[in-house]
Design an enzyme around this catalytic site. Structure first.
Site, PDB file in Angstrom:
ATOM      1  N   HIS A 197      16.325   4.428 -21.880  1.00  0.00           N
ATOM      2  CA  HIS A 197      16.095   4.955 -23.232  1.00  0.00           C
ATOM      3  C   HIS A 197      16.886   6.248 -23.383  1.00  0.00           C
ATOM      4  O   HIS A 197      16.986   7.036 -22.446  1.00  0.00           O
ATOM      5  CB  HIS A 197      14.608   5.246 -23.453  1.00  0.00           C
ATOM      6  CG  HIS A 197      14.242   5.343 -24.903  1.00  0.00           C
ATOM      7  ND1 HIS A 197      14.426   6.486 -25.631  1.00  0.00           N
ATOM      8  CD2 HIS A 197      13.755   4.418 -25.757  1.00  0.00           C
ATOM      9  CE1 HIS A 197      14.033   6.270 -26.883  1.00  0.00           C
ATOM     10  NE2 HIS A 197      13.632   5.020 -26.986  1.00  0.00           N
ATOM     11  N   ASP A 253      10.451  -2.415 -25.361  1.00  0.00           N
ATOM     12  CA  ASP A 253      10.800  -3.844 -25.469  1.00  0.00           C
ATOM     13  C   ASP A 253      10.501  -4.638 -24.205  1.00  0.00           C
ATOM     14  O   ASP A 253      10.601  -5.864 -24.216  1.00  0.00           O
ATOM     15  CB  ASP A 253      12.295  -3.970 -25.799  1.00  0.00           C
ATOM     16  CG  ASP A 253      12.580  -3.475 -27.201  1.00  0.00           C
ATOM     17  OD1 ASP A 253      13.290  -2.476 -27.362  1.00  0.00           O
ATOM     18  OD2 ASP A 253      12.023  -4.076 -28.145  1.00  0.00           O
TER      19      ASP A 253
HETATM   20  C1  SDX Z   1      14.827   0.648 -28.524  1.00  0.00           C
HETATM   21  O1  SDX Z   1      16.211   5.208 -29.960  1.00  0.00           O
HETATM   22  C2  SDX Z   1      15.021   4.686 -29.958  1.00  0.00           C
HETATM   23  O2  SDX Z   1      13.986   5.317 -30.079  1.00  0.00           O
HETATM   24  C3  SDX Z   1      15.008   3.163 -29.799  1.00  0.00           C
HETATM   25  C4  SDX Z   1      13.626   2.518 -29.698  1.00  0.00           C
HETATM   26  C5  SDX Z   1      12.840   2.662 -30.981  1.00  0.00           C
HETATM   27  O3  SDX Z   1      11.605   2.632 -30.903  1.00  0.00           O
HETATM   28  O4  SDX Z   1      13.468   2.694 -32.054  1.00  0.00           O
HETATM   29  O5  SDX Z   1      12.919   3.112 -28.623  1.00  0.00           O
HETATM   30  C6  SDX Z   1      13.721   1.022 -29.448  1.00  0.00           C
HETATM   31  O6  SDX Z   1      15.914   0.416 -28.965  1.00  0.00           O
HETATM   32  C7  SDX Z   1      14.549   0.653 -27.042  1.00  0.00           C
HETATM   33  C8  SDX Z   1      15.832   0.324 -26.213  1.00  0.00           C
HETATM   34  C9  SDX Z   1      15.988  -1.209 -26.202  1.00  0.00           C
HETATM   35  N1  SDX Z   1      17.249  -1.554 -25.537  1.00  0.00           N
HETATM   36  C10 SDX Z   1      17.314  -2.072 -24.288  1.00  0.00           C
HETATM   37  O7  SDX Z   1      16.335  -2.238 -23.579  1.00  0.00           O
HETATM   38  C11 SDX Z   1      18.725  -2.453 -23.824  1.00  0.00           C
HETATM   39  C12 SDX Z   1      18.921  -2.019 -22.355  1.00  0.00           C
HETATM   40  N2  SDX Z   1      18.966  -0.542 -22.333  1.00  0.00           N
HETATM   41  C13 SDX Z   1      20.253   0.064 -22.403  1.00  0.00           C
HETATM   42  O8  SDX Z   1      21.293  -0.612 -23.018  1.00  0.00           O
HETATM   43  C14 SDX Z   1      20.217   1.583 -22.583  1.00  0.00           C
HETATM   44  O9  SDX Z   1      19.333   2.082 -21.666  1.00  0.00           O
HETATM   45  C15 SDX Z   1      19.880   2.125 -23.950  1.00  0.00           C
HETATM   46  C16 SDX Z   1      20.703   1.512 -25.023  1.00  0.00           C
HETATM   47  C17 SDX Z   1      18.441   1.907 -24.279  1.00  0.00           C
HETATM   48  C18 SDX Z   1      20.109   3.628 -23.909  1.00  0.00           C
HETATM   49  O10 SDX Z   1      21.444   3.787 -23.812  1.00  0.00           O
HETATM   50  P1  SDX Z   1      22.090   5.200 -23.476  1.00  0.00           P
HETATM   51  O11 SDX Z   1      21.116   6.304 -23.601  1.00  0.00           O
HETATM   52  O12 SDX Z   1      23.348   5.274 -24.266  1.00  0.00           O
HETATM   53  O13 SDX Z   1      22.369   5.094 -21.962  1.00  0.00           O
HETATM   54  P2  SDX Z   1      23.780   4.793 -21.391  1.00  0.00           P
HETATM   55  O14 SDX Z   1      24.248   3.490 -21.936  1.00  0.00           O
HETATM   56  O15 SDX Z   1      24.644   5.997 -21.595  1.00  0.00           O
HETATM   57  O16 SDX Z   1      23.468   4.599 -19.834  1.00  0.00           O
HETATM   58  C19 SDX Z   1      23.374   5.741 -18.974  1.00  0.00           C
HETATM   59  C20 SDX Z   1      23.612   5.160 -17.592  1.00  0.00           C
HETATM   60  C21 SDX Z   1      24.862   4.304 -17.524  1.00  0.00           C
HETATM   61  O17 SDX Z   1      25.284   4.289 -16.167  1.00  0.00           O
HETATM   62  P3  SDX Z   1      26.419   5.409 -15.696  1.00  0.00           P
HETATM   63  O18 SDX Z   1      27.581   5.264 -16.654  1.00  0.00           O
HETATM   64  O19 SDX Z   1      25.726   6.756 -15.784  1.00  0.00           O
HETATM   65  O20 SDX Z   1      26.776   5.002 -14.279  1.00  0.00           O
HETATM   66  O21 SDX Z   1      22.526   4.261 -17.269  1.00  0.00           O
HETATM   67  C22 SDX Z   1      23.028   2.925 -17.172  1.00  0.00           C
HETATM   68  C23 SDX Z   1      24.370   2.919 -17.846  1.00  0.00           C
HETATM   69  O22 SDX Z   1      25.196   1.900 -17.301  1.00  0.00           O
HETATM   70  N3  SDX Z   1      22.046   2.083 -17.859  1.00  0.00           N
HETATM   71  C24 SDX Z   1      21.646   0.891 -17.456  1.00  0.00           C
HETATM   72  C25 SDX Z   1      20.665   0.482 -18.373  1.00  0.00           C
HETATM   73  N4  SDX Z   1      20.506   1.427 -19.314  1.00  0.00           N
HETATM   74  C26 SDX Z   1      21.369   2.419 -18.992  1.00  0.00           C
HETATM   75  N5  SDX Z   1      22.021   0.135 -16.403  1.00  0.00           N
HETATM   76  C27 SDX Z   1      21.401  -1.066 -16.274  1.00  0.00           C
HETATM   77  N6  SDX Z   1      20.433  -1.521 -17.113  1.00  0.00           N
HETATM   78  C28 SDX Z   1      20.047  -0.775 -18.163  1.00  0.00           C
HETATM   79  N7  SDX Z   1      19.091  -1.221 -18.987  1.00  0.00           N
END
Ligand code: SDX
Length: 394
Positions: free
Chosen positions: A271, A328
């Site tokens: 998140h 989720d």
């Molecule tokens: C919702 O904003 C809100 O409040 C949203 C929400 C709401 O109520 O409205 O809470 C609802 O959208 C919840 C999120 C649902 N999405 C998912 O579950 C999809 C999987 N999660 C990710 O795609 C990610 O964690 C996000 C989109 C939720 C957050 O993305 P960020 O903050 O942009 O994080 P990032 O992509 O910059 O990742 C940071 C690091 C990266 O690795 P490095 O580059 O540092 O090596 O963490 C890794 C990412 O690759 N990473 C993950 C991951 N989430 C982040 N690696 C594997 N699996 C994951 N789920």
């Protein structure tokens, strides 16, 4: 206590705004609706009560609640003409596409609600939207199945009425078990608002141009549809099903999610704001543990989800990046246990989030000095280029 990032109600040039609706402390896992901690709604009888809190700023009195509930009953039907729009969609049309289109279409039946100048008009528009979004969602499902539409029932409460429109048959009325009604109320409450998430920011951005409430919420539906946002609850189920089918083990899936080249993510994890735990995920995990064994005794997906959580939370890759289950991760398992089809999961999220969108739209609409959103950029393109006639280009 609000998140003062900048003193701008409508995303001036800063890309952030001031709001007093929902407070999040991502490090401490705190989420409050109008100052009330989310945990205190665990036994709340009604999603509508929380919707009114978000929109009006205070919990409703019994009289206010009764009056709004009467409006929801009064406004539950949609114009018969809208049924022709449903017929125009292929049966396999994504319900989120239909939802966004039909919320926009709805506004055509209430042109007087395009210019909301007073609280009374705004209350009526809110009640129409909150009531009819259920009907539109249910009709989208019925259309996908080639089933006759079930009219809203005037004596049913919000959630049982929605499930009635989804699952009743002309020859047999669906009776909503109390345990399901309570669980779905709480799921909608937990999704009702979340500060400046992607879809709510979209609603504020679109609303800042003077676009009407319906058009702004229709845009919010489109933003929520994305698999990284509200669409994640569907992706979580797809992930769990892949593991359940034996195509991959939980351990292998977590390994894949750590490999950047795989482009695979552990869906329902991580998140942008919560860097400790998502309080909603904790509450939903509890609902899942209580409800799934009762409704769907042998659903293996819950055990798979718990196994994935156990592996990830002991893996430095996830712990170091502060990646924990989000809202989720468990919601889809609960909805599946209720018999709600996977392609309706994000629609349920939208029904829950609608009061938050409405509250933010009105907060911004009413804010003194509110301006059209106009974020700026850092230009990284070509400079000093010149036009070349076609014959001189290669
Ligand atoms: C919702 O904003 C809100 O409040 C949203 C929400 C709401 O109520 O409205 O809470 C609802 O959208 C919840 C999120 C649902 N999405 C998912 O579950 C999809 C999987 N999660 C990710 O795609 C990610 O964690 C996000 C989109 C939720 C957050 O993305 P960020 O903050 O942009 O994080 P990032 O992509 O910059 O990742 C940071 C690091 C990266 O690795 P490095 O580059 O540092 O090596 O963490 C890794 C990412 O690759 N990473 C993950 C991951 N989430 C982040 N690696 C594997 N699996 C994951 N789920």
């Amino acid at each position: 206590q609000t998140n003062h990032i900048t003193l701008d109600p409508g995303y001036g040039n800063t890309g952030s705004c001031e709001s007093g609706i929902t407070f999040i402390d991502g490090d401490k896992g705190i989420l409050r609706y109008r100052g009330i901690p989310i945990e205190e709604f665990a036994d709340s009888p009604s999603f509508i009560e929380v919707a009114m809190l978000l929109i009006n700023g205070t919990l409703p009195t019994a009289e206010e609640y009764a009056s709004f509930s009467a409006d929801l009953t009064r406004f539950a039907n949609i114009d018969e003409g809208m049924k022709y729009h449903f017929q125009g969609f292929p049966r396999a049309a994504p319900p989120m596409a239909i939802l966004s289109a039909m919320i926009n279409a709805l506004s055509c039946f209430y042109p007087e609600l395009h210019e909301l100048e007073d609280e009374q008009q705004f209350r009526q528009a809110s009640a129409r939207l909150i009531s009819k979004v259920r009907t539109i969602a249910a009709y989208a499902y019925r259309h996908s199945k080639g089933l006759p539409y079930m009219y809203p029932h005037p004596a049913m409460r919000y959630v049982p009425n929605f499930l009635h429109m989804m699952f009743s048959q002309p020859y047999e009325q669906y009776v909503c078990p109390e345990i399901v009604s309570k669980a779905l109320n709480l799921i909608l409450i937990l999704h009702a608002d979340h500060e400046q998430n992607c879809s709510t920011s979209t609603v504020r951005m679109v609303g800042s141009s003077g676009a009407n409430l319906f058009a702004s919420c229709a845009a919010g539906v489109c933003a929520l549809w994305g698999p990284l946002h509200g669409g994640a609850n569907v992706e979580v189920l797809n992930m769990l099903e892949q593991i359940h089918q034996g195509n991959i083990t939980p351990e292998e899936y977590v390994k894949l999610a750590k490999d950047k080249d795989s482009k695979v993510r552990l869906m329902g994890f991580g998140h942008r704001v919560y860097k400790n735990f998502d309080p909603r995920a904790q509450m939903l995990q509890k609902i899942a543990q209580e409800l799934v064994p009762v409704l769907n005794r042998n659903d293996p997906l819950l055990d798979i989800a718990r196994r994935l959580e156990e592996i990830a939370l002991s893996d430095p890759y996830f712990v170091d990046r502060k990646l924990y289950p989000n809202v989720d991760f468990y919601s889809g398992i609960i909805l599946r246990a209720m018999g709600i089809p996977t392609n309706m999961f994000t629609v349920i999220f939208a029904i829950g989030r609608l009061p938050g969108w409405i509250a933010h739209w009105w907060e911004q609409h009413q804010a003194p000095g509110s301006r059209i959103a106009r974020p700026r950029q850092i230009y990284t393109g070509t400079t000093n280029a010149h036009y070349l006639p076609m014959e001189e280009r290669n």
